[in-house]
Design a protein around this motif. Sequence first.
Motif, PDB file in Angstrom:
ATOM      1  N   ALA A  50       4.127  -3.786  -8.933  1.00 42.27           N
ATOM      2  CA  ALA A  50       2.480  -4.105  -9.544  1.00 42.27           C
ATOM      3  C   ALA A  50       2.682  -5.178  -9.227  1.00 42.27           C
ATOM      4  CB  ALA A  50       2.394  -4.194 -10.827  1.00 42.27           C
ATOM      5  N   ALA A  51       3.476  -6.643  -8.825  1.00 35.70           N
ATOM      6  CA  ALA A  51       3.415  -7.706  -8.144  1.00 35.70           C
ATOM      7  C   ALA A  51       3.716  -7.579  -6.883  1.00 35.70           C
ATOM      8  CB  ALA A  51       4.038  -8.379  -8.915  1.00 35.70           C
ATOM      9  N   ARG A  52       4.059  -6.672  -5.970  1.00 36.84           N
ATOM     10  CA  ARG A  52       4.424  -6.300  -4.622  1.00 36.84           C
ATOM     11  C   ARG A  52       3.002  -5.749  -3.619  1.00 36.84           C
ATOM     12  NH1 ARG A  52       7.630  -2.795  -4.460  1.00 36.84           N
ATOM     13  NH2 ARG A  52       7.550  -1.873  -2.976  1.00 36.84           N
ATOM     14  N   GLN A  53       2.376  -4.943  -4.229  1.00 37.55           N
ATOM     15  CA  GLN A  53       1.625  -4.261  -4.525  1.00 37.55           C
ATOM     16  C   GLN A  53       1.346  -3.968  -3.239  1.00 37.55           C
ATOM     17  OE1 GLN A  53      -2.954  -4.394  -5.702  1.00 37.55           O
ATOM     18  NE2 GLN A  53      -2.558  -6.705  -7.097  1.00 37.55           N
ATOM     19  N   PRO A  54       1.945  -2.985  -2.893  1.00 33.73           N
ATOM     20  CA  PRO A  54       2.344  -1.656  -2.192  1.00 33.73           C
ATOM     21  C   PRO A  54       1.127  -1.117  -1.504  1.00 33.73           C
ATOM     22  CG  PRO A  54       3.626  -0.874  -3.753  1.00 33.73           C
ATOM     23  CD  PRO A  54       3.546  -1.945  -3.778  1.00 33.73           C
ATOM     24  N   LEU A  55       0.168  -0.220  -0.532  1.00 35.29           N
ATOM     25  CA  LEU A  55      -0.771   0.323  -0.334  1.00 35.29           C
ATOM     26  C   LEU A  55      -0.244   1.720  -1.739  1.00 35.29           C
ATOM     27  CD1 LEU A  55      -2.934   0.970   0.341  1.00 35.29           C
ATOM     28  CD2 LEU A  55      -2.288   2.466   1.925  1.00 35.29           C
ATOM     29  N   ASP A  56      -1.585   2.083  -2.419  1.00 37.10           N
ATOM     30  CA  ASP A  56      -1.508   2.926  -3.583  1.00 37.10           C
ATOM     31  C   ASP A  56      -2.371   3.585  -3.325  1.00 37.10           C
ATOM     32  OD1 ASP A  56      -0.914   3.586  -5.597  1.00 37.10           O
ATOM     33  OD2 ASP A  56      -1.362   2.912  -7.326  1.00 37.10           O
ATOM     34  N   LEU A  57      -2.333   4.772  -2.256  1.00 38.98           N
ATOM     35  CA  LEU A  57      -3.151   5.904  -2.393  1.00 38.98           C
ATOM     36  C   LEU A  57      -3.137   6.925  -3.536  1.00 38.98           C
ATOM     37  CD1 LEU A  57      -2.563   6.047   1.863  1.00 38.98           C
ATOM     38  CD2 LEU A  57      -4.625   5.351   0.166  1.00 38.98           C
ATOM     39  N   ASN A  58      -4.227   7.965  -3.218  1.00 42.62           N
ATOM     40  CA  ASN A  58      -4.249   8.870  -3.982  1.00 42.62           C
ATOM     41  C   ASN A  58      -4.881  10.073  -3.872  1.00 42.62           C
ATOM     42  OD1 ASN A  58      -4.031  10.795  -7.094  1.00 42.62           O
ATOM     43  ND2 ASN A  58      -5.486   9.765  -7.502  1.00 42.62           N
ATOM     44  N   LEU A  59      -3.613  10.606  -3.206  1.00 42.05           N
ATOM     45  CA  LEU A  59      -4.062  11.874  -2.063  1.00 42.05           C
ATOM     46  C   LEU A  59      -3.226  12.849  -2.573  1.00 42.05           C
ATOM     47  CD1 LEU A  59      -4.262  10.229   0.746  1.00 42.05           C
ATOM     48  CD2 LEU A  59      -6.519  11.519  -0.540  1.00 42.05           C
ATOM     49  N   LEU A  98      -5.471  -9.218   6.768  1.00 40.96           N
ATOM     50  CA  LEU A  98      -5.142  -7.877   5.922  1.00 40.96           C
ATOM     51  C   LEU A  98      -4.066  -7.914   5.087  1.00 40.96           C
ATOM     52  CD1 LEU A  98      -7.211  -5.611   4.829  1.00 40.96           C
ATOM     53  CD2 LEU A  98      -5.784  -4.426   6.492  1.00 40.96           C
ATOM     54  N   GLN A  99      -4.039  -7.872   3.989  1.00 37.21           N
ATOM     55  CA  GLN A  99      -3.006  -7.666   2.722  1.00 37.21           C
ATOM     56  C   GLN A  99      -3.203  -5.991   1.991  1.00 37.21           C
ATOM     57  OE1 GLN A  99      -2.093 -10.691   0.542  1.00 37.21           O
ATOM     58  NE2 GLN A  99      -1.840 -12.291   2.442  1.00 37.21           N
ATOM     59  N   THR A 100      -2.307  -5.705   1.902  1.00 30.97           N
ATOM     60  CA  THR A 100      -2.862  -4.240   0.981  1.00 30.97           C
ATOM     61  C   THR A 100      -3.328  -4.369  -0.116  1.00 30.97           C
ATOM     62  OG1 THR A 100       0.038  -4.187   0.356  1.00 30.97           O
ATOM     63  CG2 THR A 100      -0.029  -2.893   1.368  1.00 30.97           C
ATOM     64  N   LEU A 128      -9.328   0.534  -3.222  1.00 31.36           N
ATOM     65  CA  LEU A 128      -9.352   1.769  -4.307  1.00 31.36           C
ATOM     66  C   LEU A 128      -9.512   2.191  -5.440  1.00 31.36           C
ATOM     67  CD1 LEU A 128      -5.988   2.472  -2.449  1.00 31.36           C
ATOM     68  CD2 LEU A 128      -8.253   3.752  -1.595  1.00 31.36           C
ATOM     69  N   ASN A 129      -9.147   0.800  -6.038  1.00 33.98           N
ATOM     70  CA  ASN A 129      -9.251   1.011  -7.725  1.00 33.98           C
ATOM     71  C   ASN A 129     -10.811   1.403  -7.800  1.00 33.98           C
ATOM     72  OD1 ASN A 129      -6.923   0.574  -8.792  1.00 33.98           O
ATOM     73  ND2 ASN A 129      -6.612  -1.478  -7.546  1.00 33.98           N
ATOM     74  N   ALA A 130     -11.587   0.019  -6.856  1.00 36.01           N
ATOM     75  CA  ALA A 130     -13.111  -0.065  -7.086  1.00 36.01           C
ATOM     76  C   ALA A 130     -13.293   1.934  -7.345  1.00 36.01           C
ATOM     77  CB  ALA A 130     -13.885  -0.954  -6.252  1.00 36.01           C
ATOM     78  N   PHE A 147       9.380  -5.120  12.960  1.00 38.35           N
ATOM     79  CA  PHE A 147       8.143  -5.609  12.114  1.00 38.35           C
ATOM     80  C   PHE A 147       6.986  -5.375  11.297  1.00 38.35           C
ATOM     81  CE2 PHE A 147       8.319  -4.918  16.992  1.00 38.35           C
ATOM     82  CZ  PHE A 147       7.701  -5.909  17.331  1.00 38.35           C
ATOM     83  N   GLY A 148       8.309  -5.128  10.166  1.00 44.54           N
ATOM     84  CA  GLY A 148       8.168  -4.964   8.676  1.00 44.54           C
ATOM     85  C   GLY A 148       7.095  -3.538   8.320  1.00 44.54           C
ATOM     86  N   HIS A 149       7.091  -3.356   7.143  1.00 40.50           N
ATOM     87  CA  HIS A 149       6.047  -2.405   7.082  1.00 40.50           C
ATOM     88  C   HIS A 149       5.294  -1.917   6.256  1.00 40.50           C
ATOM     89  CE1 HIS A 149       5.658   1.818   4.865  1.00 40.50           C
ATOM     90  NE2 HIS A 149       6.736   1.913   5.641  1.00 40.50           N
ATOM     91  N   PHE A 150       3.787  -2.307   6.226  1.00 39.49           N
ATOM     92  CA  PHE A 150       2.230  -3.028   6.056  1.00 39.49           C
ATOM     93  C   PHE A 150       2.377  -2.313   4.496  1.00 39.49           C
ATOM     94  CE2 PHE A 150      -1.923  -1.740   5.430  1.00 39.49           C
ATOM     95  CZ  PHE A 150      -1.991  -3.819   4.953  1.00 39.49           C
ATOM     96  N   GLY A 151       2.328  -1.200   4.943  1.00 37.00           N
ATOM     97  CA  GLY A 151       2.446   0.043   4.165  1.00 37.00           C
ATOM     98  C   GLY A 151       3.350   0.170   2.308  1.00 37.00           C
ATOM     99  N   LEU A 152       4.179  -0.416   2.679  1.00 43.04           N
ATOM    100  CA  LEU A 152       5.015  -0.779   1.232  1.00 43.04           C
ATOM    101  C   LEU A 152       5.288  -2.124   0.955  1.00 43.04           C
ATOM    102  CD1 LEU A 152       8.342   1.088   1.837  1.00 43.04           C
ATOM    103  CD2 LEU A 152       6.425   1.805   0.626  1.00 43.04           C
TER     104      LEU A 152
END
Length: 750
Positions: free
Chosen positions: A414-423, A506-508, A515-517, A545-550
């Motif tokens: 929750a503190a890191r906030q990776p991309l939280d898709l609901n699919l 841009l950050q996740t 997405l929450n809205a 180059f890092g992992h943007f989604g996570l």
Amino acid sequence: MTRIPTKEEILEWISTNPTLTSKRDIAKAFGIKGPDRIDLKRVLRELEADGHLEKRKRSYGDPDRLPPVSVLVVKRPNGDGDLYAQPMEWHGEGVEPVVLVIPRASDPALGEGDRILGRLTLVKGQDHHYEARLIRRIGTNPKRILGVFRKRSEGGRIVPIDKSSSNEWTVPEGALLGAKDGELVEAEQAGPKSRMGLPKARIVERLGDPSAPKAVSLIAIYQHGIPDGFPDKVIAEADAAKPMGLNGREDLRDMPLLTIDPSDARDHDDACYAHADDDPKNPGGHIVWVAIADVAAYVKPGTALDREARKRGNSSYFPDRVVPMLPDRLSGDLCSLHEGVPRPCMAVRMQLDADGNKLSHRFVRGLMRSAASLHYAEVQDAIDGNPNDRTGPLLEPVLKPLYAAYAALVKARAARQPLDLNLPERKIVLDEDGTVASVNFRERLDAHKLIEEFMVLANVAAAETLIAKKTPLLFRVHEEPAPEKLNALRETAQAAGLNLAKGQVLQTRHLNALLNAAAGTDDAELINISTLRSMTQAYYGAQNFGHFGLALRNYAHFTSPIRRYADLIVHRALITAHGWGDDGLRPEEIEQLEDTGTHISETERRSMIAERDTTDRYLAAYLSERVGNEFSGRISGIARFGAFVKLDETGADGLVPVRTLGREFFHFDQEAGTLMGSDTGLIISIGQRVTVRLAEATPITGGLELELLAIEDKALPKSRSPAGRTNSRRKSVKAKHKRDKIKRKVERRR
């Protein structure tokens, strides 16, 4: 009074006479009659209570288990013609289990002393403990052929569907398996290759109509060039592999590590264990262990096994089969962390604080013995208060500490906030004949999320260790979205009355706010799909180059070396970094890291496309019996030639061709992502709720053609144009003015 045999004598008798294990057989062997049988029964009950024996209907056997894929030695058939086999690897403390070989009509004849690789099924209430189906005879690797059978006056021929193969195969009369002309069949080479004439084959499975469901995945495998059969040398190396002992490894066999996988999993490459941290400096903290199959111990650099694994890049998964990266002898047996079987592993011990932040970690090369092979649903049921016989004893000492550590990791997430898709992910359930029984959406349990969080944590630890030790590796890279894709997402959000702010890095967490809205609204699925489409494709690379989604700076795949070559590379890098042996990363591999990363990124995409095509074909076959039915869905894409609709019930994608949208001309606006009628002004855009009728389903291609009936619960307006096109310049100009007016109105609304 007859002397009652000791427990040791009874166990010795059962061990040497595995087919004579009933109470009557034991009593007869020791000459026990009449009332003395009561005392014998008491001794057998004590052995059962001590865990040395397990009652099976009228016989007794050892409760320890064999791996589901095992090497067996065939024994001489008994008087009834039944064929039994002895396991090559048995680690139980009691009697060796009895294995009955169940031959298929297409199986080759087996004789005494043959070594076979068999798939075992545990049985109850029988005089034997397992039933085995032949995978193949050890030391043999018959070539597999997929083709269409053509009947001849004597026997027949097989015409391969593989475009790269021009050779036909001849099938003798006794090897037809009842195949009919025009059927798709799977066959294997029969006998040695001959210099003269066509090679011979025997049919091992009839797949029926080439467009039938059972043939779908096989066709996709051949169509996309996914390597299916293993070369002889690869099989020979796998067959020569032996189970490993400690050999300087750290002994983890007493640690209650668990594997938690889908109920139909064939291989188990990760296990975990957690307990409260007893360090007074870390109150409320946790210790988490993640153990991964040590594939590097069996697949050495430069070997035929290694070259084939790199060539495949990964395993490919289909609804009815798996094309593995490694042969069954490794993927289903020696490298799989089966319950109760010693297996070499690479393990990481991680210390977490009360908020789930990793404080420290260390890697070991060990030997483990899985305490249980569980599946997600039964683990979740146990935590929810419904344990079964397997999970009940593990609930307090093992499962609850795992969930306590997971609760801490949820805080860190929750503190890191990776991309939280609901699919939701589709799951196709097949009948025995290969037809689609149902199409469901996979349930997302906390048990799934627990394993995912533990694996992510272990992957981070692997990357951090190798960076700290300055050892080259392959990173899992996910770069941030391209500006043009972000602009498209921003426009979609604005059209839905939502906002994705500009002018910031841009950050996740910004995407999660969007997405929450949208959550709980009619636009939730649209925003989730649009966000996913804005993402770049993840890949493997030697540069970090890092992992943007996570939302992670350092990330590498470490946890699935049975099915991903990238993980094997990371394992070898860890071996090199720690000086654990000569099976680490070699200089020539380091030089080729970039090329390897590019290659396995391509094989990953190849598998994804093949799996998607297979799913589309299964869905088309499933829906072909419902042509004419109405379905609800949502516009998921717009093109010049029509609109794509994702159906709510199955998640299948179908096309509404623009030619079926009435008698007016539709203008395609690529920038806005819309189709607009020149006569009615009807606008079709991504995200709209629609009702459609299934007009056509083509299982061979996986195509679905739909007829649009209503948009947002409103019937389509009827065009006034009699000829299907607006012919006059005046009408065209009028339509353009109307279109511009509508676009300006949309802009004002935004």
